[in-house]
Design an enzyme around this catalytic site. Structure first.
Site, short mmCIF file in Angstrom:
data_model
loop_
_atom_site.label_atom_id
_atom_site.label_comp_id
_atom_site.label_asym_id
_atom_site.label_seq_id
_atom_site.Cartn_x
_atom_site.Cartn_y
_atom_site.Cartn_z
N THR A 147 0.08 -3.16 -26.43
CA THR A 147 -1.32 -2.97 -25.56
C THR A 147 -1.99 -1.72 -26.22
O THR A 147 -3.10 -1.40 -26.36
CB THR A 147 -0.91 -3.19 -24.15
OG1 THR A 147 -0.28 -4.28 -23.82
CG2 THR A 147 -2.26 -3.17 -23.39
N CYS A 419 5.49 -10.28 -20.46
CA CYS A 419 5.04 -10.27 -21.74
C CYS A 419 5.10 -9.03 -22.56
O CYS A 419 4.53 -8.90 -23.73
CB CYS A 419 3.50 -10.85 -21.45
SG CYS A 419 2.87 -12.16 -21.90
N PHE A 420 5.91 -8.05 -21.96
CA PHE A 420 5.90 -6.87 -22.84
C PHE A 420 5.04 -6.05 -23.27
O PHE A 420 5.23 -5.43 -24.43
CB PHE A 420 7.21 -7.15 -24.06
CG PHE A 420 8.09 -8.47 -23.43
CD1 PHE A 420 9.29 -8.11 -22.90
CD2 PHE A 420 8.11 -9.58 -23.82
CE1 PHE A 420 10.11 -8.90 -22.29
CE2 PHE A 420 8.69 -10.89 -23.32
CZ PHE A 420 10.04 -10.38 -22.62
N CYS A 421 4.13 -5.95 -22.63
CA CYS A 421 2.90 -5.15 -23.15
C CYS A 421 2.49 -5.74 -24.46
O CYS A 421 2.19 -4.87 -25.47
CB CYS A 421 2.87 -3.68 -23.29
SG CYS A 421 3.34 -3.19 -21.49
N ASN A 422 2.53 -6.94 -24.86
CA ASN A 422 2.13 -7.53 -26.04
C ASN A 422 1.67 -8.86 -26.12
O ASN A 422 2.23 -9.70 -26.16
CB ASN A 422 3.40 -7.47 -27.25
CG ASN A 422 2.86 -7.73 -28.50
OD1 ASN A 422 2.07 -8.53 -28.91
ND2 ASN A 422 3.91 -7.15 -29.49
#
Ligand SMILES: *Cc1c(COP(=O)(O)O)cnc(C)c1O
Length: 730
Positions: A147, A419-422
């Protein structure tokens, strides 16, 4: 051999060695853990991509360093500031050396982290807006980016800079052999930026480092399609945790990193490495302390310092944290011998776990895990020590990641979900359309919450990641956890696939000349769930019967009343009890907090359940009992006269609560029993907290004590019996 036996055999260190020959760093890995990481005793920590863990001696060495030496503000000129300046410079040198480059090639700008480094690039890159004369700069990025990279778009968009999201497969597929010739003047000077991660924080996939030169020389897409000067930002935050990066071979223009992902300490410190050749292009707008050669307060006049690091490090750098990096590098080298060894060790663990996880089958032959990856974990140059997956049940339906997360917590397995900042990778692997992202938001799902399934489709996934301190036992405990809890028995294995993966390993993995370290005998794992048995009907007291009419007309019988005066401690059973404004009187009125005021729950501190609180309304006292301790009593109400009870603020389920400290006597009692500093706090008498969920407009709010969500928790016998059944038959 029966398949479940075969699985048990696969979960042994002997099987691991057949698959991968590099393990540990020349000493017994368990010794290292016992010496340096005592805090992960009984924990299976599998979130090294979230943050890796620091060895304890790192902090000791750092403490000795800063207590022995006098470090002043580096902007002063006295001897102590000179000391700081020199030490910080030597750290810069060490970072460059670690990435195989030198001060002649690169500069190190210290930042608050990788994200701050990315924002610095966003704010200072010499973007050219599109205009009548030309199409302007392009901000291009791989869709599998963090992100914090995609967020650069928030700066470039309003400036009229074009945006080009690039799919991973496009970079090479759309490459061209004869790059555009730079014939028409100005256009050749327009700067473009291409950003990609050296390792995806979602899947652990490593993207070729050769993309750096490929883009710079305009051979690869999208550089091959646009005239201009191409710069490459290589997001190395995830990569450098377990892999050696060579900037001499792959001279990316900008390289952001965060240090906690390498050393576990300090947090809040990162760096942007900038190639000296491009340093001069960066624009400086805001000027903070230490960054200007001269300026005037009453005129628009300022001259930035010539050296790039001094120009971009606004204000005083985090100099003590920076000095601690010396000890981070020392520890890493001392315990592992360097990044090449770390890569071999961690990749082996990931490969082994992947191999077994991907072969696990339910009794009906359906797969247990859907793994999100683009390769078969054959090669450490293509894959990092990360596995991203969702679990599937026997019908092929996805098991929500929150459910897996909660179950893992019960077994002290620490993993990461969501979502793991992705978002880019998440959407691509989980096949979520843009429209779905928007409608999921409308359905109430936001990044980071625990809504894991919407209409049966996953909104995120599960990630495990390894670090140099990870051990074979971590993999073993994780695999057994999956097999015991999420596989329909009898367990099966995809035999053909397993044989293929195993023979591939034998062919390449074990050809190495590296010495094997002593094989640890795996510790016996503990897999029991401690849930107190359901109350048996014999223990019911007649007086306990209270009746409630349900709207359906069905009658429910209340058989037992349990009060939990202290959050997470043992229950106190009563046969009748007065109600107060917050539910059962004195229920969840107290909680135990650690020395920082953080609430202790049974998950954090299982021994809490051995503390038995007892309320005596007649004498107005709360009495605590625990085996081996003399009982202790304290008043139910905090007396107004007591010399200024210390008030404190804590948080429960995101709510702020106001509390008062119950004093030193009980805090000593608890600290002795729990063997760590802690204290007892009580909800302030004049503080009200309201229930958040299920509140309807126009209905007066429900007041809560220190409970998580609601005044009463009702559980029926059938549920308890079902759970018991489930536990017994596992
Ligand atoms: C962790 C990470 C970041 C962000 O780092 P912060 O320390 O949160 O600023 C960016 N990119 C990748 C690939 C990461 O793994």
């Amino acid at each position: 051999m029966e398949e479940s036996n075969k699985f048990i055999r696969l979960c042994t260190f002997e099987s691991f060695k057949e698959i991968w020959s590099h393990y540990g760093f020349g000493t017994d890995q368990r010794d290292l853990i016992q010496r340096e990481f005592t805090r992960i005793k009984d924990v299976t920590y599998l979130d090294h991509a979230g943050t890796t863990l620091f060895p304890e001696s790192l902090i000791k060495r750092f403490y000795e360093d800063i207590t022995r030496n006098l470090y002043g503000n580096p902007h002063s000129h006295n001897p102590s500031s000179q000391m700081t300046h020199d030490t910080v410079e030597s750290v810069r040198y060490r970072i460059l050396e670690h990435l195989n480059t030198s001060p002649e090639e690169y500069s190190v700008i210290f930042t608050a982290g990788c994200t701050a480094a990315l924002k610095l690039v966003a704010d200072s890159f010499p973007w050219v807006s599109a205009s009548a004369e030309g199409s302007g700069s392009l901000f291009c990025y791989l869709t599998d980016n963090h992100t914090s990279v995609v967020g650069i778009h928030g700066v470039t968009g309003p400036q009229g800079v074009g945006t080009v999201p690039v799919l991973p497969q496009e970079v090479e597929a759309r490459a061209q052999n004869n790059p555009l010739s730079g014939s028409d003047g100005d256009e050749c000077l327009v700067p473009h930026l291409f950003c990609y991660p050296a390792q995806s924080n979602f899947s652990g996939r490593k993207y070729p480092l050769s993309y750096v030169r490929g883009i710079q020389s305009q051979c690869l897409y999208p550089a091959c399609e646009h005239r201009g000067r191409w710069f490459v930002l290589l997001d190395a935050a995830c990569f450098v945790g377990c892999s050696p990066l060579d900037l001499k071979q792959h001279p990316a223009d900008f390289v952001p990193i965060s240090f906690y992902k390498m050393f576990g300490f300090p947090t809040g410190l990162g760096a942007l490495l900038v190639r000296n050749e491009v340093a001069g292009l960066l624009r400086k707008s805001y000027f903070g302390g230490g960054t200007v050669s001269a300026y005037l307060v009453d005129e628009d006049y300022f001259v930035p310092k010539p050296h790039i690091a001094s120009r971009f490090e606004d204000g005083t750098i985090s100099f003590l944290d920076i000095i601690s990096l010396h000890h981070g590098f020392d520890a890493l080298l001392k315990f592992t011998g360097g990044m090449v060894n770390i890569q071999l060790h961690t990749f082996g663990l990931a490969r082994y776990t992947y191999m077994i996880l991907s072969c696990l089958r339910h009794s009906n032959g359906r797969p247990v895990a859907q793994i999100y990856c683009d390769n078969e974990f054959e090669n450490a140059a293509e894959q990092g020590a990360v596995i991203n997956f969702n679990l599937l049940d026997g019908y092929g339906r996805v098991v929500g990641y929150s459910q897996v997360d909660k179950m893992a917590s019960l077994f002290n397995i620490h993993l990461r979900t969501g979502c793991f900042c992705n978002t880019g990778a998440c959407q691509a692997y989980l096949n979520i359309s843009n429209q779905q992202v928007k409608s999921n938001l409308e359905a109430g799902h936001v990044c980071g919450d625990n809504i894991d399934l919407i209409e049966g489709r996953p909104t995120g996934s599960i990630r495990i990641s390894f670090g140099y301190i990870s051990s074979f036992e971590d993999c073993q405990r994780f695999l057994k956890f999956i097999a015991n809890n999420f596989v329909a028995k009898p367990l099966r294995l995809a035999q053909e696939r397993l044989a293929r993966l195993q023979s591939a390993s034998a062919a390449e993995g074990c050809s190495s000349s590296e010495e094997l370290t002593t094989a640890p005998t795996p510790r016996p794992a503990r897999y029991s769930l401690d849930i107190s048995p359901a109350p048996s009907p014999e223990t019911l007291t007649q007086e306990a019967f209270l009746k409630a009419e349900k709207s359906s007309g069905k009658t429910c019988t209340l058989t037992n009343i349990f009060i939990y005066p202290i959050k997470s401690c043992a229950a106190f059973e009563v046969t009748e009890w007065p109600l107060g404004p917050q539910g059962l009187l004195y229920d969840h009125m107290w909680m135990v907090v650690n020395e920082n005021g953080v609430c202790l729950s049974q998950k954090r501190e299982p021994k809490l359940c051995l503390i038995h609180p007892h309320i005596c309304l007649a004498s107005n006292t709360l009495r605590l009992q625990a085996s081996g301790m003399d009982p202790i009593s304290l008043p139910l109400e905090t007396s107004e006269e007591s010399p200024g009870p210390r008030t404190c603020r804590s948080k429960i389920c995101g709510d702020r609560v106001q509390t008062v400290d119950c004093g030193e006597r009980v805090s000593l009692w608890l600290s002795e029993f729990l063997e760590k500093p802690c204290s007892l706090i009580r909800q302030s008498p004049d503080f009200t907290r309201h229930m958040k969920i299920g509140q309807e407009d126009g209905v007066s709010p429900v007041a809560l004590s220190l409970v998580n969500e609601a005044q009463f928790l009702l559980i029926n016998r059938a549920s308890v019996a079902l759970l018991m059944d489930y536990i017994i038959n596992r």
